[in-house]
Design an enzyme around this catalytic site. Sequence first.
Site, PDB file in Angstrom:
ATOM      1  N   HIS A  23       0.386   4.206  -2.803  1.00 18.49           N
ATOM      2  CA  HIS A  23       0.102   5.935  -2.399  1.00 18.49           C
ATOM      3  C   HIS A  23       1.456   6.684  -2.980  1.00 18.49           C
ATOM      4  CE1 HIS A  23      -3.085   5.347   0.887  1.00 18.49           C
ATOM      5  NE2 HIS A  23      -3.669   4.457  -0.218  1.00 18.49           N
ATOM      6  N   ASN A  38      -3.544   8.859   5.005  1.00 14.18           N
ATOM      7  CA  ASN A  38      -2.438   8.525   5.507  1.00 14.18           C
ATOM      8  C   ASN A  38      -1.995   8.758   6.786  1.00 14.18           C
ATOM      9  OD1 ASN A  38      -1.593   7.830   2.820  1.00 14.18           O
ATOM     10  ND2 ASN A  38      -0.177  10.013   2.626  1.00 14.18           N
ATOM     11  N   HIS A  93      -5.793  -5.950  -2.309  1.00  7.66           N
ATOM     12  CA  HIS A  93      -6.876  -6.010  -0.512  1.00  7.66           C
ATOM     13  C   HIS A  93      -7.357  -7.453  -0.707  1.00  7.66           C
ATOM     14  CE1 HIS A  93      -8.917  -1.725  -0.601  1.00  7.66           C
ATOM     15  NE2 HIS A  93      -7.343  -1.575  -1.022  1.00  7.66           N
ATOM     16  N   ARG A 135       1.058  -1.107  -0.117  1.00  9.13           N
ATOM     17  CA  ARG A 135       0.200   0.227   0.410  1.00  9.13           C
ATOM     18  C   ARG A 135       0.874   1.134   0.026  1.00  9.13           C
ATOM     19  NH1 ARG A 135      -3.622   2.947   4.227  1.00  9.13           N
ATOM     20  NH2 ARG A 135      -5.065   3.795   3.132  1.00  9.13           N
TER      21      ARG A 135
HETATM   22  C1  HEM Z   1      -9.338   1.089  -5.969  1.00  4.08           C
HETATM   23  C2  HEM Z   1      -9.547   2.369  -4.308  1.00  4.08           C
HETATM   24  C3  HEM Z   1      -9.133   1.731  -3.305  1.00  4.08           C
HETATM   25  C4  HEM Z   1      -9.179   2.268  -2.013  1.00  4.08           C
HETATM   26  C5  HEM Z   1     -10.978   3.139  -1.797  1.00  4.08           C
HETATM   27  C6  HEM Z   1      -8.604   1.746  -1.210  1.00  4.08           C
HETATM   28  C7  HEM Z   1      -8.941   2.089   0.212  1.00  4.08           C
HETATM   29  C8  HEM Z   1      -8.089   0.941   1.066  1.00  4.08           C
HETATM   30  C9  HEM Z   1      -8.402   1.316   2.499  1.00  4.08           C
HETATM   31  C10 HEM Z   1      -9.511   2.717   3.036  1.00  4.08           C
HETATM   32  C11 HEM Z   1      -7.351   0.898   3.654  1.00  4.08           C
HETATM   33  C12 HEM Z   1      -8.087   0.445   4.559  1.00  4.08           C
HETATM   34  C13 HEM Z   1      -6.506   1.484   5.576  1.00  4.08           C
HETATM   35  C14 HEM Z   1      -6.557   1.850   6.628  1.00  4.08           C
HETATM   36  O1  HEM Z   1      -6.979   0.848   7.916  1.00  4.08           O
HETATM   37  O2  HEM Z   1      -6.394   2.816   7.277  1.00  4.08           O
HETATM   38  C15 HEM Z   1      -6.964   0.232   2.441  1.00  4.08           C
HETATM   39  C16 HEM Z   1      -5.679  -0.770   2.736  1.00  4.08           C
HETATM   40  C17 HEM Z   1      -5.344  -1.436   1.923  1.00  4.08           C
HETATM   41  N1  HEM Z   1      -5.399  -1.225   0.463  1.00  4.08           N
HETATM   42 FE1  HEM Z   1      -6.263  -0.380  -0.630  1.00  4.08          FE
HETATM   43  N2  HEM Z   1      -7.079   1.097  -1.652  1.00  4.08           N
HETATM   44  C18 HEM Z   1      -8.069   0.431  -3.173  1.00  4.08           C
HETATM   45  C19 HEM Z   1      -6.657   0.308  -4.037  1.00  4.08           C
HETATM   46  C20 HEM Z   1      -5.632   0.255  -3.578  1.00  4.08           C
HETATM   47  C21 HEM Z   1      -4.654  -0.283  -3.888  1.00  4.08           C
HETATM   48  C22 HEM Z   1      -4.409   0.289  -5.714  1.00  4.08           C
HETATM   49  C23 HEM Z   1      -3.265  -1.420  -3.808  1.00  4.08           C
HETATM   50  C24 HEM Z   1      -2.111  -1.396  -3.678  1.00  4.08           C
HETATM   51  C25 HEM Z   1      -1.862  -1.888  -5.045  1.00  4.08           C
HETATM   52  C26 HEM Z   1      -4.283  -1.422  -2.561  1.00  4.08           C
HETATM   53  C27 HEM Z   1      -3.761  -1.942  -1.185  1.00  4.08           C
HETATM   54  C28 HEM Z   1      -3.552  -2.121   0.244  1.00  4.08           C
HETATM   55  C29 HEM Z   1      -3.477  -2.861   1.418  1.00  4.08           C
HETATM   56  C30 HEM Z   1      -2.263  -4.259   1.474  1.00  4.08           C
HETATM   57  C31 HEM Z   1      -4.375  -3.012   2.165  1.00  4.08           C
HETATM   58  C32 HEM Z   1      -4.469  -3.036   3.825  1.00  4.08           C
HETATM   59  C33 HEM Z   1      -2.928  -2.354   4.392  1.00  4.08           C
HETATM   60  C34 HEM Z   1      -2.157  -2.999   6.029  1.00  4.08           C
HETATM   61  O3  HEM Z   1      -3.049  -3.853   6.058  1.00  4.08           O
HETATM   62  O4  HEM Z   1      -0.995  -1.628   6.554  1.00  4.08           O
HETATM   63  N3  HEM Z   1      -5.562  -0.359  -2.013  1.00  4.08           N
HETATM   64  N4  HEM Z   1      -7.209   1.026   0.789  1.00  4.08           N
END
Ligand code: HEM
Length: 329
Positions: free
Chosen positions: A70, A95, A194, A66
Amino acid sequence: MESRSDHSASSRLLAGVVVLLCLCAAASGLSCDFYDDSCPDLDSIVQARVSAAMKAEARMGASLLRLHFHDCFVNGCDGSILLDGPNSEKLALPNLNSVRGYEVIDAIKADLEKACPGVVSCADVVAYAAKYGVLLSGGPDYDVRLGRKDGLVANQSGANNNLPSPFDPISVITQRFKDVGLNTKDVVVLSGAHTIGRSRCVLFSSRLANFSATNSVDPTLDSSLASSLQQLCRGGDGNQTAALDAGSADAFDNHYFQNLLAKKGLLSSDQGLFSSPDGVNATKALVQAYSTNSQRFLCDFGDSMIKMGNIPPLNASAGQIRKKCSAVN
Ligand code: HEM
Ligand SMILES: *[C@@H]1O[C@H](CO)[C@@H](O)[C@H](O)[C@H]1NC(C)=O
Ligand SMILES: *[C@@H]1O[C@H](CO)[C@@H](O)[C@H](O)[C@H]1NC(C)=O
Ligand SMILES: *[C@@H]1O[C@H](CO)[C@@H](O)[C@H](O)[C@H]1NC(C)=O
Ligand SMILES: *[C@@H]1O[C@H](CO)[C@@H](O)[C@H](O)[C@H]1NC(C)=O
Ligand SMILES: *[C@@H]1O[C@H](CO)[C@@H](O)[C@H](O)[C@H]1NC(C)=O
């Protein structure tokens, strides 16, 4: 004999595909072998640090993935997310208290400054750490492209405006991706990230109570998952976390897409790819395809990661190799 010649034909085909991908990378200015001579231990240093961090906490693979996303969506993949200061991206809403793994990047960079001082950019460290976060979670072994420069400025308003929100409709999310040169297929494939990681309650609890005038719970959320999430989030400060891919939290697989078919997506922006009115025409069919074809998902994921990693820096004329990732030289 026939099967042997089939096999050699398919090996040639495979070799052709690999060559083709490397030519693509050369066209974007990045390459697979950028540091082969200048920092031959790069791969083993990154692998060792990411592997150790994931042994301590499996989730760190997801967090590093992630972090790269970002970084790339704000001023391009230029390490701007790592810069400290009043205009830092770290303090932007998507972030703050959310992006994790900065200390792993700093540890890799410190090792690299001993092995090959002043050579490897922080933006490349982030891209490389993401690659191992994916691979060591069981995901595809894509060839990470290298040769990025570190940017000179952070862009807090860019981080607030360019990154997709889990509350955005799919049409808005698709537009954010389009703004950085990524298409609707990339939206679906990269949302498959995800398949690993966690989200805080504050980002999905609006689906669990008082959802609308007619529905207390989001009707596109499975009711048994809804009750367990209500339990988890009840009475907390919103910082409790749930798996983004319920039932397969730390394995990089296509289970995320199977969950969407079963109304078990965690975020509104996840489930919307399959269930929302604007997702039905644009993204639903791809979700269905990936839910039944794991190989296709893993292969396409690597391709879309390379595409995302190619998002060019906003100011290509400004760039350096930072000594420390949190500050310009
Ligand atoms: C499509 C639109 C996307 C939205 C709206 C979104 C939104 C989010 C949100 C709200 C979280 C949780 C954050 C938190 O708990 O503070 C998250 C976690 C995560 N996102 Fe996304 N995301 C998107 C696309 C992506 C993309 C493109 C990637 C990577 C290629 C990605 C990788 C991740 C990963 C791996 C996590 C887990 C991080 C952790 O456990 O520390 N996301 N995302
Ligand atoms: C910040 O990002 C916005 C949106 O991409 C862009 O228009 C602006 O020029 C960027 N500012 C800096 C200082 O890079
Ligand atoms: C839902 O709405 C009712 C009535 O407005 C309110 O009393 C209750 O606290 C709300 N529940 C949550 C979880 O926000
Ligand atoms: C979550 O944790 C952060 C950091 O410890 C804290 O500042 C915040 O108030 C907590 N609650 C919410 C709802 O984010
Ligand atoms: C989806 O496609 C159908 C058939 O082409 C069309 O009637 C409908 O308006 C579209 N829905 C959205 C939200 O774009
Ligand atoms: C790009 O960076 C250089 C060097 O810092 C700076 O002089 C120039 O104004 C920047 N251009 C833009 C459009 O930000």
